[in-house]
Write a protein that holds these residues in place. Structure first.
Motif, PDB file in Angstrom:
ATOM      1  N   VAL A  74       0.966  -1.576  -0.403  1.00 34.68           N
ATOM      2  CA  VAL A  74       0.170   0.266  -0.200  1.00 34.68           C
ATOM      3  C   VAL A  74       0.718   1.340   0.476  1.00 34.68           C
ATOM      4  O   VAL A  74       1.828   1.470   0.881  1.00 34.68           O
ATOM      5  N   THR A  75       0.779   2.511  -0.953  1.00 32.20           N
ATOM      6  CA  THR A  75       1.489   3.130  -0.585  1.00 32.20           C
ATOM      7  C   THR A  75       0.973   4.737  -0.575  1.00 32.20           C
ATOM      8  O   THR A  75      -0.430   4.345  -0.260  1.00 32.20           O
ATOM      9  N   CYS A  76       1.772   5.649   0.081  1.00 36.69           N
ATOM     10  CA  CYS A  76       1.561   6.049   1.012  1.00 36.69           C
ATOM     11  C   CYS A  76       2.809   7.622   0.700  1.00 36.69           C
ATOM     12  O   CYS A  76       3.435   7.428   0.629  1.00 36.69           O
ATOM     13  N   SER A  77       2.063   8.751  -0.145  1.00 40.88           N
ATOM     14  CA  SER A  77       2.623   9.665  -0.377  1.00 40.88           C
ATOM     15  C   SER A  77       1.912  10.847   0.171  1.00 40.88           C
ATOM     16  O   SER A  77       1.320  11.161  -0.319  1.00 40.88           O
ATOM     17  N   GLN A  78       3.207  12.342   0.763  1.00 43.18           N
ATOM     18  CA  GLN A  78       2.241  13.972   1.491  1.00 43.18           C
ATOM     19  C   GLN A  78       3.202  14.548   0.677  1.00 43.18           C
ATOM     20  O   GLN A  78       4.717  14.238   0.109  1.00 43.18           O
ATOM     21  N   ASN A  79       2.737  15.398   0.095  1.00 47.14           N
ATOM     22  CA  ASN A  79       3.772  17.057  -0.843  1.00 47.14           C
ATOM     23  C   ASN A  79       4.283  17.392   0.319  1.00 47.14           C
ATOM     24  O   ASN A  79       3.599  19.091  -0.129  1.00 47.14           O
ATOM     25  N   MET A  80       4.077  17.509   2.183  1.00 46.37           N
ATOM     26  CA  MET A  80       4.079  18.504   2.909  1.00 46.37           C
ATOM     27  C   MET A  80       5.502  18.448   3.346  1.00 46.37           C
ATOM     28  O   MET A  80       5.915  19.813   4.355  1.00 46.37           O
ATOM     29  N   ASN A  81       5.954  18.113   2.479  1.00 48.53           N
ATOM     30  CA  ASN A  81       7.963  17.470   2.908  1.00 48.53           C
ATOM     31  C   ASN A  81       7.844  17.801   4.912  1.00 48.53           C
ATOM     32  O   ASN A  81       8.423  18.298   5.154  1.00 48.53           O
ATOM     33  N   HIS A  82       6.568  16.445   5.622  1.00 49.37           N
ATOM     34  CA  HIS A  82       6.685  16.369   6.474  1.00 49.37           C
ATOM     35  C   HIS A  82       7.776  15.724   6.805  1.00 49.37           C
ATOM     36  O   HIS A  82       7.998  14.253   6.152  1.00 49.37           O
ATOM     37  N   GLU A  83       8.597  15.488   8.103  1.00 48.40           N
ATOM     38  CA  GLU A  83       9.461  13.961   8.092  1.00 48.40           C
ATOM     39  C   GLU A  83       8.680  13.339   9.099  1.00 48.40           C
ATOM     40  O   GLU A  83       8.972  12.261   8.808  1.00 48.40           O
ATOM     41  N   TYR A  84       7.718  13.546   9.565  1.00 50.57           N
ATOM     42  CA  TYR A  84       7.242  11.994  10.667  1.00 50.57           C
ATOM     43  C   TYR A  84       5.372  11.327   9.812  1.00 50.57           C
ATOM     44  O   TYR A  84       5.038  12.133   9.344  1.00 50.57           O
ATOM     45  N   MET A  85       5.986  10.622   9.699  1.00 48.46           N
ATOM     46  CA  MET A  85       5.089   9.421   9.020  1.00 48.46           C
ATOM     47  C   MET A  85       4.675   8.472   9.537  1.00 48.46           C
ATOM     48  O   MET A  85       5.682   7.101  10.397  1.00 48.46           O
ATOM     49  N   SER A  86       3.422   8.029   9.665  1.00 46.03           N
ATOM     50  CA  SER A  86       3.257   6.879  10.197  1.00 46.03           C
ATOM     51  C   SER A  86       1.858   5.931   9.836  1.00 46.03           C
ATOM     52  O   SER A  86       1.269   6.630   8.722  1.00 46.03           O
ATOM     53  N   PHE A 106      -4.374   4.003   7.461  1.00 45.92           N
ATOM     54  CA  PHE A 106      -4.480   5.231   7.012  1.00 45.92           C
ATOM     55  C   PHE A 106      -2.934   5.518   7.365  1.00 45.92           C
ATOM     56  O   PHE A 106      -2.438   4.326   8.776  1.00 45.92           O
ATOM     57  N   CYS A 107      -2.371   6.329   6.484  1.00 49.03           N
ATOM     58  CA  CYS A 107      -1.192   6.491   6.508  1.00 49.03           C
ATOM     59  C   CYS A 107      -1.237   8.339   7.142  1.00 49.03           C
ATOM     60  O   CYS A 107      -2.625   8.705   6.622  1.00 49.03           O
ATOM     61  N   ALA A 108      -0.853   8.581   7.795  1.00 52.46           N
ATOM     62  CA  ALA A 108      -0.995  10.218   8.321  1.00 52.46           C
ATOM     63  C   ALA A 108       0.935  10.587   8.274  1.00 52.46           C
ATOM     64  O   ALA A 108       2.034   9.907   8.702  1.00 52.46           O
ATOM     65  N   SER A 109       0.719  11.760   7.993  1.00 56.14           N
ATOM     66  CA  SER A 109       2.277  13.061   8.362  1.00 56.14           C
ATOM     67  C   SER A 109       1.905  13.658   8.802  1.00 56.14           C
ATOM     68  O   SER A 109       0.753  14.699   9.195  1.00 56.14           O
ATOM     69  N   THR A 110       3.135  14.878   9.965  1.00 58.25           N
ATOM     70  CA  THR A 110       3.094  15.966  10.302  1.00 58.25           C
ATOM     71  C   THR A 110       5.023  15.734  10.867  1.00 58.25           C
ATOM     72  O   THR A 110       5.542  15.435  10.108  1.00 58.25           O
ATOM     73  N   GLN A 153       1.872  18.927  17.314  1.00 58.63           N
ATOM     74  CA  GLN A 153       1.427  18.786  15.732  1.00 58.63           C
ATOM     75  C   GLN A 153       0.020  18.146  15.159  1.00 58.63           C
ATOM     76  O   GLN A 153       0.131  17.104  15.236  1.00 58.63           O
ATOM     77  N   PRO A 154      -0.734  18.558  14.222  1.00 58.75           N
ATOM     78  CA  PRO A 154      -1.946  17.665  14.012  1.00 58.75           C
ATOM     79  C   PRO A 154      -0.994  17.111  12.586  1.00 58.75           C
ATOM     80  O   PRO A 154      -0.559  16.841  11.885  1.00 58.75           O
ATOM     81  N   GLN A 155      -2.425  15.539  12.799  1.00 56.64           N
ATOM     82  CA  GLN A 155      -1.206  14.632  12.175  1.00 56.64           C
ATOM     83  C   GLN A 155      -2.756  14.696  10.682  1.00 56.64           C
ATOM     84  O   GLN A 155      -3.744  15.370  11.078  1.00 56.64           O
ATOM     85  N   HIS A 156      -1.870  14.449   9.418  1.00 57.59           N
ATOM     86  CA  HIS A 156      -2.716  14.589   8.735  1.00 57.59           C
ATOM     87  C   HIS A 156      -3.243  13.271   7.874  1.00 57.59           C
ATOM     88  O   HIS A 156      -1.884  12.325   7.707  1.00 57.59           O
TER      89      HIS A 156
END
Lengths: 111, 113
Positions: free
Chosen positions: B21-33, B90-94, B100-103
Motif C-alpha cells: 500500500v503506497t503513501c505519499s505526502q506533499n507537505m515535506n513532513h518529517e514524520y509519517m506513520s 490509514f497513513c498519516a504525516s506531520t 502538530q496535528p497529523q494529516h
C-alpha cells in the motif's frame, strides 16, 4: 486499563442540544491532547487541540484537567452535520509524535 | 493542495499474496506513520518514521514492513498477508513536534481472504 478511554456512545441528541464527551488518559507524562472527528468510513480530521487553560472554537469547547487526567469536549447548539465519531487523542511524547487514540464516541444528532 | 495520498483505496486479495500500500505526502513532513483501525479497538500504530531511512515499530508491527527511502513516500508492505490483517489502514504525516496535528490519507480498506 486502556491508555485512552472514552464512552463509545452512541449519544443520540436532538438538534440544538448541548452535548459533552469525556475522555481519560493513563499516562501522566502525556504532552499534548487533541480531539479528532471521523465521519463514517473516512479519515480522522483534527477538530481542535486541547490546551491547559481550555479553549473554544465556535460552538466547540475543550477542557483539560491534568490532575485528574481528563479531557472534555462540549458541543453547543448541535447541528445535524455534527453527527460523527469523536476521537480523543493523546501525544505521549513530544519527541516522537506518537499519538494514542481512544476508540471514539459516536454522536448522532437527530432532526 | 496539501495532502496525503494512499493507494489503493480498496483491495480484496488472498492469503499469502504479497501486497504494498503506497503513501505519499506533499507537505515535506518529517514524520509519517501507518495505523490500522478495527471495530472496538480504535486506531493502532503499526510503524512510524521520523525521517528518511529512520523507521521504528509501533504497537502492532507483526506481519508488516515499511521503508522510507524518500521523504515523501512511506509504503506499507504485507509480505504474506493473513485474514487477521483485514482492516482499514490509514497513513498519516506531520511536522516534527509534539503539538502538530497529523494529516491522514483517505484510508485503504484491505480484505484478505
Amino acid at each position: 486499563r486502556k491508555e485512552v478511554e472514552q464512552d463509545p456512545g452512541p449519544f443520540n441528541v436532538p438538534e440544538g442540544a448541548t452535548v459533552a464527551f469525556n475522555c481519560t488518559y493513563s499516562n501522566s507524562a502525556s504532552q499534548s491532547f487533541f480531539w479528532y472527528r471521523q465521519d463514517c468510513r473516512k479519515e480522522p480530521k483534527l477538530l481542535m487541540s486541547v490546551y491547559s487553560s481550555g479553549n473554544e472554537d465556535g460552538r466547540f469547547t475543550a477542557q483539560l484537567n491534568r490532575a485528574s487526567q481528563y479531557i472534555s469536549l462540549l458541543i453547543r447548539d448541535s447541528k445535524l452535520s455534527d453527527s460523527a465519531t469523536y476521537l480523543c487523542v493523546v501525544n505521549e511524547s513530544g519527541a516522537t509524535n506518537k499519538l494514542i487514540f481512544g476508540t471514539g464516541t459516536l454522536l448522532a444528532v437527530q432532526p | 493542495e496539501a495532502q496525503v495520498t494512499q493507494n489503493p483505496r480498496y483491495l480484496i486479495t488472498v492469503t499469502g499474496k504479497k501486497l504494498t500500500v503506497t503513501c505519499s505526502q506533499n507537505m515535506n513532513h518529517e514524520y509519517m506513520s501507518w495505523y490500522r483501525q478495527d471495530p472496538g479497538l480504535g486506531l493502532r500504530q503499526i510503524y512510524y518514521s521520523m525521517n528518511v531511512e529512520v523507521t521504528d515499530k509501533g504497537d502492532v508491527p507483526e506481519g508488516y514492513k515499511v521503508s522510507r527511502k524518500e521523504k515523501r513516500n512511506f509504503p506499507l508492505i504485507l509480505e504474506s498477508p493473513s485474514p487477521n490483517q483485514t482492516s482499514l489502514y490509514f497513513c498519516a504525516s506531520t511536522r516534527r513536534g509534539g503539538n502538530q496535528p497529523q494529516h491522514f490519507g483517505d484510508g485503504t480498506r484491505l480484505s484478505i481472504l
